[in-house]
Design an enzyme around this catalytic site. Structure first.
Site, short mmCIF file in Angstrom:
data_model
loop_
_atom_site.label_atom_id
_atom_site.label_comp_id
_atom_site.label_asym_id
_atom_site.label_seq_id
_atom_site.Cartn_x
_atom_site.Cartn_y
_atom_site.Cartn_z
N HIS A 269 0.78 -1.18 -0.02
CA HIS A 269 -0.02 -0.01 -0.17
C HIS A 269 0.74 1.20 -0.08
O HIS A 269 1.91 1.25 0.56
CB HIS A 269 -1.09 0.02 1.29
CG HIS A 269 -2.07 1.01 0.98
ND1 HIS A 269 -2.18 2.24 1.27
CD2 HIS A 269 -3.36 0.72 0.42
CE1 HIS A 269 -3.10 2.73 1.02
NE2 HIS A 269 -3.88 1.84 0.51
N ASP A 320 -8.15 -5.75 -0.76
CA ASP A 320 -8.51 -6.23 -1.80
C ASP A 320 -8.19 -7.91 -1.75
O ASP A 320 -8.84 -8.91 -2.28
CB ASP A 320 -7.56 -5.89 -3.08
CG ASP A 320 -8.27 -4.58 -3.49
OD1 ASP A 320 -9.28 -4.41 -3.61
OD2 ASP A 320 -7.47 -3.63 -3.45
#
Ligand SMILES: CC(C)(COP(=O)(O)OP(=O)(O)OC[C@H]1O[C@@H](n2cnc3c(N)ncnc32)[C@H](O)[C@@H]1OP(=O)(O)O)[C@@H](O)C(=O)NCCC(=O)NCCS
Length: 384
Positions: A269, A320
């Protein structure tokens, strides 16, 4: 010959991908990257995931405060009244090739829906709030309609008495979902509703800052969301799990992919340096629903991948990773995962467009020029 710009000094180089750049002030959402915390309007995501509903969270993002009972009731009534699709949008969906990507159909249909929006051309805050309600209400109907048409089935009209999450599951399958599935999707929608200046939200704000309208900003945001480095990652995660197939193949598969310098979808991320707080909820739901569905192996594979990624790369999973297996065991087709992300994130996009328009300034950064200088035009015959 000078090789750099002489008149004005070039701006200092920005970090690639604008990493760490604070591009605006916002009171909607904040990501605490070091601590792995996420807040919407000051409320911790864990609190909202445990106690709120998607409808209430969408209201919070749009209005800045949790609704009273009456305000929530009125908001839900407005959403329900706006769920049906205008004829022109139905036609766009019907005309789409059956093989089209649902994200492309969604983007095109949202863009077309402005033709008949009752508030088109009115960019007042009140009109934009009404457009936001219509977009939030219509995205599930739109995706479900296309999904049924491509399967040779008649689109279903939204059913009374179901919340947005349950209605979506009903409209794609024709079956009223059980409480656990409806609750899982509702929580997933809460978790995906906003995430500060992620790529699609930033795209929406850049578009909105030109004083373009809400439909334009949401159309652009949908295009950004579709990419595999952003919202498209959830479907890629499931493709990876299907390719791995069984837990005993997982470790070798990931190690081989890393050796090839491939990215493992659902990890890493830009902002979080520790676990994405949204992943904890999805991990739990993936385990529970997978076990109930008699498919515990997806979760088992994921546990191994998580372990290898942490040991080998020091990387944590993001939102996700476990949303993929959660949706899979609910029987949702892979190419609807990113549209589900959109069903939720549209609430955040609309909140950001409203915030941008409330105190607007054109977003127009500079580039550091690194190209050639002082070239002289020569006729085509003398080039080369
Ligand atoms: C999310 C993401 C785009 C953030 O990108 P970023 O901040 O630009 O980080 P980078 O892509 O520059 O990665 C930094 C380093 O970590 C590695 N890395 C990041 N994510 C990785 C992943 N998913 N798998 C393997 N390595 C990864 C990169 O290879 C790079 O290593 P290097 O410095 O040795 O070259 C990136 O982590 C990624 O592509 N993840 C997979 C897609 C995904 O899950 N997206 C959904 C995000 S919510």
């Amino acid at each position: 010959m000078p090789t750099v710009l002489e008149s004005t000094p070039p701006p200092p180089p920005s970090p690639k991908g604008l990493e760490g750049v604070v591009a605006t002030q916002s009171s909607i959402c904040y990501v605490f990257g070091e601590e792995g915390r996420l807040i919407y309007r000051g409320y911790d995501i864990h609190d909202l995931a445990e106690h709120s509903t998607f409808e209430e969270t969408a209201y919070l993002l749009l209005q800045g405060a949790l609704p009273t009972r009456d305000q929530l009731k009125a908001f839900v009534v407005d959403l329900k009244a706006a769920q049906k699709l205008p004829k022109v949008v139905q036609r766009v969906i019907k005309d789409a090739p059956l093989t089209a990507s649902p994200m492309n159909v969604l983007r095109t249909a949202v863009s077309a829906s402005v033709f008949v929006d009752p508030d088109k051309g009115d960019d007042s805050a009140a009109a934009e709030s009404r457009k936001a309600v219509r977009l939030i209400a219509q995205l599930p109907t739109l995706i479900a309609s296309f999904h049924r048409l491509r399967n040779g089935q008649k689109p279903l009209t939204p059913r009374r008495g179901l919340n947005l999450a349950a209605n979506f599951l009903y409209m794609i399958s024709g079956v009223v979902p059980d409480a656990a599935a409806a609750q899982a999707l509702d929580v997933a929608l809460i978790l995906h509703a906003d995430h500060e200046l992620n790529a699609s939200t930033f795209a929406a704000r850049v578009i909105a800052a030109t004083l373009a309208d809400m439909h334009g900003a949401v159309t652009g945001a949908l295009a950004a969301l579709a990419g595999p480095l952003h919202g498209g990652a959830n479907a890629e995660v499931m493709k990876m799990l299907l390719e791995i197939g069984t837990p005993n193949r997982a470790e070798a598969w990931v190690r081989a992919a890393l050796a090839q310098k491939e990215k493992i979808m659902g990890f890493g991320h830009r902002v979080y340096r520790t676990e994405d707080p949204r992943a904890a909820h999805l991990r739990r739901m993936s385990e529970e629903l997978g076990r109930k569905a008699g498919q515990p192996h997806w979760f088992a594979i994921q546990q191994i991948i998580e372990d290898v990624m942490r040991r080998e790369k020091g990387l944590y999973c993001n939102v996700d990773f476990y949303s993929a297996s959660t949706y899979y065991v609910m029987g949702i087709p892979l190419d609807l995962y990113t549209p589900i992300f959109a069903i939720s994130r549209v609430s955040g996009w609309c909140a950001h467009v409203l915030e941008q328009h409330a105190d607007n300034r054109l977003i127009r950064p500079r580039a550091e020029y690194v190209g050639p200088m002082n070239r002289t035009w020569i006729p085509p015959g003398r080039r080369g």
